[in-house]
Design a protein around this motif. Structure first.
Motif, PDB file in Angstrom:
ATOM      1  N   THR A  78       0.933  -1.002  -0.096  1.00 31.86           N
ATOM      2  CA  THR A  78       0.025  -0.068  -0.075  1.00 31.86           C
ATOM      3  C   THR A  78       0.939   1.079   0.199  1.00 31.86           C
ATOM      4  O   THR A  78       2.093   1.029   0.408  1.00 31.86           O
ATOM      5  N   VAL A 126      -1.411   8.271   1.407  1.00 32.48           N
ATOM      6  CA  VAL A 126      -2.095   9.305   0.772  1.00 32.48           C
ATOM      7  C   VAL A 126      -1.446  10.421   0.521  1.00 32.48           C
ATOM      8  O   VAL A 126      -0.636  10.825   1.356  1.00 32.48           O
ATOM      9  N   GLY A 178     -12.201  -0.950  -4.734  1.00 34.32           N
ATOM     10  CA  GLY A 178     -10.826  -1.364  -4.583  1.00 34.32           C
ATOM     11  C   GLY A 178     -10.489  -2.498  -5.627  1.00 34.32           C
ATOM     12  O   GLY A 178     -11.630  -2.696  -6.640  1.00 34.32           O
ATOM     13  N   SER A 183      -6.572  -0.119  -8.429  1.00 31.08           N
ATOM     14  CA  SER A 183      -6.759   0.013  -6.851  1.00 31.08           C
ATOM     15  C   SER A 183      -6.310   1.298  -6.539  1.00 31.08           C
ATOM     16  O   SER A 183      -5.093   1.712  -6.742  1.00 31.08           O
ATOM     17  N   HIS A 208      -5.379   2.637  -3.037  1.00 31.33           N
ATOM     18  CA  HIS A 208      -4.546   2.649  -2.392  1.00 31.33           C
ATOM     19  C   HIS A 208      -3.062   2.258  -2.771  1.00 31.33           C
ATOM     20  O   HIS A 208      -1.957   2.400  -2.147  1.00 31.33           O
ATOM     21  N   LYS A 209      -2.673   1.821  -3.981  1.00 31.99           N
ATOM     22  CA  LYS A 209      -1.445   1.366  -4.309  1.00 31.99           C
ATOM     23  C   LYS A 209      -1.006   2.564  -5.167  1.00 31.99           C
ATOM     24  O   LYS A 209       0.311   2.541  -5.385  1.00 31.99           O
ATOM     25  N   PRO A 243      -6.814   6.824  -0.799  1.00 28.99           N
ATOM     26  CA  PRO A 243      -7.072   6.092   0.305  1.00 28.99           C
ATOM     27  C   PRO A 243      -7.454   4.451  -0.267  1.00 28.99           C
ATOM     28  O   PRO A 243      -7.808   4.178  -1.331  1.00 28.99           O
ATOM     29  N   LYS A 244      -7.499   3.710   0.841  1.00 27.14           N
ATOM     30  CA  LYS A 244      -7.937   2.399   0.878  1.00 27.14           C
ATOM     31  C   LYS A 244      -9.419   2.578   0.642  1.00 27.14           C
ATOM     32  O   LYS A 244     -10.233   3.062   1.605  1.00 27.14           O
ATOM     33  N   TYR A 253     -13.572  10.038  -2.241  1.00 29.81           N
ATOM     34  CA  TYR A 253     -12.575   9.089  -2.680  1.00 29.81           C
ATOM     35  C   TYR A 253     -12.252   8.985  -4.099  1.00 29.81           C
ATOM     36  O   TYR A 253     -11.578   8.748  -4.628  1.00 29.81           O
TER      37      TYR A 253
END
Ligand code: PLP
Length: 391
Positions: free
Chosen positions: A14, A17, A73, A203, A205-206, A210-211, A246
């Motif tokens: 991860t 941010v 995600g 995705s 968060h990569k 954010p996740k 997000y």
């Protein structure tokens, strides 16, 4: 270089941010918190933010806005694509082709489809390099194949797979092609029109968002059944009030990541120095090809050192890395990816993954090198097997 530092070398697990994503999201928590489905002014502002985010993403990835669907995600995007596409095409056949090195979100979605009487063939990488051979991929096709799958970049060994060619094979056989680009985004440029895939997952968060946010690209004309029943959000295919802040953050992260992916020479140079210095440690090996590989990825095995011991001692030294993928770290199973490239269990159980990011400095690399030399010697000093070999 004995002073303790904090070095984050686990970007494939991860990322933090980023400032630009934080800044982009903030107004949608504080001021513009309307529901995009509402007809009043705050609602219309929120709806405009979602529309603008889609436009930014579509322009960046070179696709249409109507081909982007927001998800929670990578895992959700993959589940939706694989199951939705298989179910929508079941009248044409029930066979799926994929590879042994996919993420568990792919492998376990396929396993779930098997309980619905779908069948699957998983192709091995051609040899120890970890690359999927197009001929092998094509040999797995059957007259009833409806879906073919391969990731753009592997999360454990960083191999960059020949997706463009594999998608062409799928189309030659009238199958749809899904590509998991979760690890590739931000590391290599992605142009959806050129890549020629039918579905693709990303995705947040990569890449500094954010996740809990990601997306699924579904090319116009590709059949994928509805994923979540409810309201009319996401063109009626994935219901639920949109996560506006997000979504805005994801669009910013994708824009930043696409621009960062154009120049990875500095990152590659640091990774190569790390690789060559760590390779000087006796009984060490690099896993997977160094040719077709993400610039920040280095997966290595250090015989006589258990991965867990390496991880814990590195953590004590302030260095964060992973053994295999973060999602399977809690299970005590040897990595299926390293198994697929033919490594014996002993080598797999002594492997760790460094995944560097653009913010890692030359000092970080030198610190990892010095700590790794120290830690491997420390672990081996306690190994009777190693002692026997070197006495
Ligand atoms: N695919 C790959 C290649 C990954 O590395 C990951 C996460 O590690 C996923 C899918 C799942 O993504 P998410 O964590 O957003 O569910």
């Amino acid at each position: 270089m004995s002073e303790k530092k904090f070095v984050y070398a686990d970007h494939a697990a991860t990322t933090a941010v980023t400032e630009s994503v934080m800044k982009a999201m903030e107004p949608y928590f504080r001021d513009n918190w309307g529901n995009p489905s509402s007809l009043h002014t705050p609602g219309r502002k929120a709806a405009a933010a979602v529309r603008d985010a889609k436009k930014t993403i579509a322009d960046t990835l070179n696709c249409r806005e109507t081909e982007i669907y927001f998800t929670s995600g990578g895992t959700e995007a993959i589940n939706w694509a694989l199951k939705g596409n298989a179910r929508a095409n079941r009248h044409r056949g029930r066979h799926i082709v994929s590879t042994e090195i996919e993420h568990h979100a792919v492998l376990n979605s396929i396993a779930a489809l098997k309980s619905e009487r779908y069948e699957a063939t998983l192709v091995k990488p051609c040899c120890g390099d970890g690359l999927i051979c197009p001929d092998e991929f094509e040999r797995a096709v059957r007259p009833d194949t409806i879906q073919m799958i391969c990731m753009l970049a592997n999360n454990e060994i960083g191999t960059i797979e020949p997706v463009k060619e594999l998608a062409r094979i799928a189309h030659r056989h009238k199958a749809d092609f899904f590509c998991d680009a979760v690890q590739a985004m931000g590391n290599i440029p992605i142009d959806l029109d050129r890549l020629g895939v039918d579905m693709l997952s990303i995705s947040g968060h990569k890449i500094g968002a954010p996740k809990g946010i990601g997306l699924l690209y579904i090319k116009t004309g590709c059949m994928v059944s509805r994923y979540i029943d409810g309201g009319a959000q996401e063109r009626g295919q994935r219901a639920g009030t949109e996560n506006v802040a997000y979504i805005v953050g994801l669009a910013q992260a994708i824009k930043d990541a696409a621009s960062a992916s154009k120049d990875k020479a500095g990152l590659k140079q640091k990774r190569d120095r790390l690789a060559s210095e760590l390779h000087k440690i006796p009984f060490s090996q690099i896993n997977g090809t160094m040719e077709q590989r993400l610039a920040g990825n280095l997966n290595m095995s250090f015989e006589f050192c258990e991965s867990e011991s390496l991880l814990l001692l590195l953590d004590l030294a302030g260095i964060c890395v992973s053994a295999g993928s973060a999602c399977t770290a809690a299970k005590d199973e040897p990595s299926h990816v390293l198994k697929a490239i033919g490594l014996p269990e002993k080598t797999i159980r002594s492997s760790i993954r460094f995944s560097l990011g653009d913010e890692n400095t030359d000092d970080d690399i030198e610190y990892i090198i010095s700590q790794m030399h120290k830690i491997t010697a420390q672990i081996r000093a306690l190994s009777p097997e190693y002692g026997k070999l070197t006495s």
